[in-house]
Design an enzyme around this catalytic site. Structure first.
Site, short mmCIF file in Angstrom:
data_model
loop_
_atom_site.label_atom_id
_atom_site.label_comp_id
_atom_site.label_asym_id
_atom_site.label_seq_id
_atom_site.Cartn_x
_atom_site.Cartn_y
_atom_site.Cartn_z
N LEU A 120 0.95 -1.19 0.03
CA LEU A 120 -0.20 -0.08 -0.04
C LEU A 120 0.63 1.40 -0.11
O LEU A 120 1.76 1.27 0.72
CB LEU A 120 -0.98 0.06 1.27
CG LEU A 120 -1.98 -1.24 1.34
CD1 LEU A 120 -2.65 -1.09 2.72
CD2 LEU A 120 -2.99 -1.22 0.15
N ASN A 135 0.43 3.97 1.37
CA ASN A 135 0.42 4.73 2.53
C ASN A 135 1.05 4.07 3.77
O ASN A 135 1.00 4.43 4.79
CB ASN A 135 -1.15 5.18 2.86
CG ASN A 135 -1.73 4.30 3.00
OD1 ASN A 135 -1.59 3.15 2.59
ND2 ASN A 135 -3.00 4.74 3.53
N CYS A 136 1.51 2.71 3.61
CA CYS A 136 2.07 2.03 4.48
C CYS A 136 3.65 2.15 4.61
O CYS A 136 4.15 2.05 3.79
CB CYS A 136 1.88 0.32 4.16
SG CYS A 136 2.72 -0.85 4.86
N ASP A 137 3.93 2.52 5.86
CA ASP A 137 5.30 2.93 6.24
C ASP A 137 6.10 1.96 5.90
O ASP A 137 7.34 2.23 5.44
CB ASP A 137 5.29 3.36 7.63
CG ASP A 137 4.36 4.65 8.21
OD1 ASP A 137 4.34 5.49 7.31
OD2 ASP A 137 4.43 4.76 9.36
N ARG A 174 6.79 1.85 2.06
CA ARG A 174 7.68 3.03 1.78
C ARG A 174 8.95 2.68 2.14
O ARG A 174 10.01 3.18 1.17
CB ARG A 174 7.08 4.12 2.44
CG ARG A 174 5.91 4.71 1.51
CD ARG A 174 5.43 6.18 2.09
NE ARG A 174 5.00 6.03 3.60
CZ ARG A 174 4.00 6.70 3.97
NH1 ARG A 174 3.37 7.87 3.21
NH2 ARG A 174 3.56 6.78 5.37
#
Length: 105
Positions: A6, A8-10, A13
């Protein structure tokens, strides 16, 4: 190399930043190909489903009994992330072992 996760998943990223040649594919926008999911399920088994996620905890008990591929197909965020396809070799998560395997020069 493709990182399925995802945007927006830390953790996803972090993996994308550490692997600059990899492409981060958001599984909500473009699902993981069926053959890739099947191969990952064969390799990782039930660990492919993130049973610690909010999606899992909010899911009715009856729905949890479905096959992992069906669950991930209906709820892409339920897949443990990231799933990394390094030319047909799959890695799940972003633990120290995966980092070491993928970032060695």
């Amino acid at each position: 190399m493709i990182i399925y996760g995802l945007k927006n998943c830390d953790t996803c990223r972090k993996a994308a930043k550490a692997l600059p040649d990899a492409t981060l594919q958001d599984v909500r926008e473009a699902p993981v190909p069926g053959d890739t999911l099947a191969a990952a399920l064969a390799q990782f088994g039930a660990a492919l489903v993130n049973t610690r996620s909010t999606t899992w905890r909010n899911m009715p008990e009856g729905e949890r009994a479905h096959a992992p591929l069906d669950l991930i197909g209906r709820h892409p965020a339920l897949m443990k992330r990231p799933l990394i396809d390094a030319g047909g070799t799959y890695y799940l998560g972003w633990g120290k072992d995966v980092q070491a395997a993928l970032t060695r020069a």
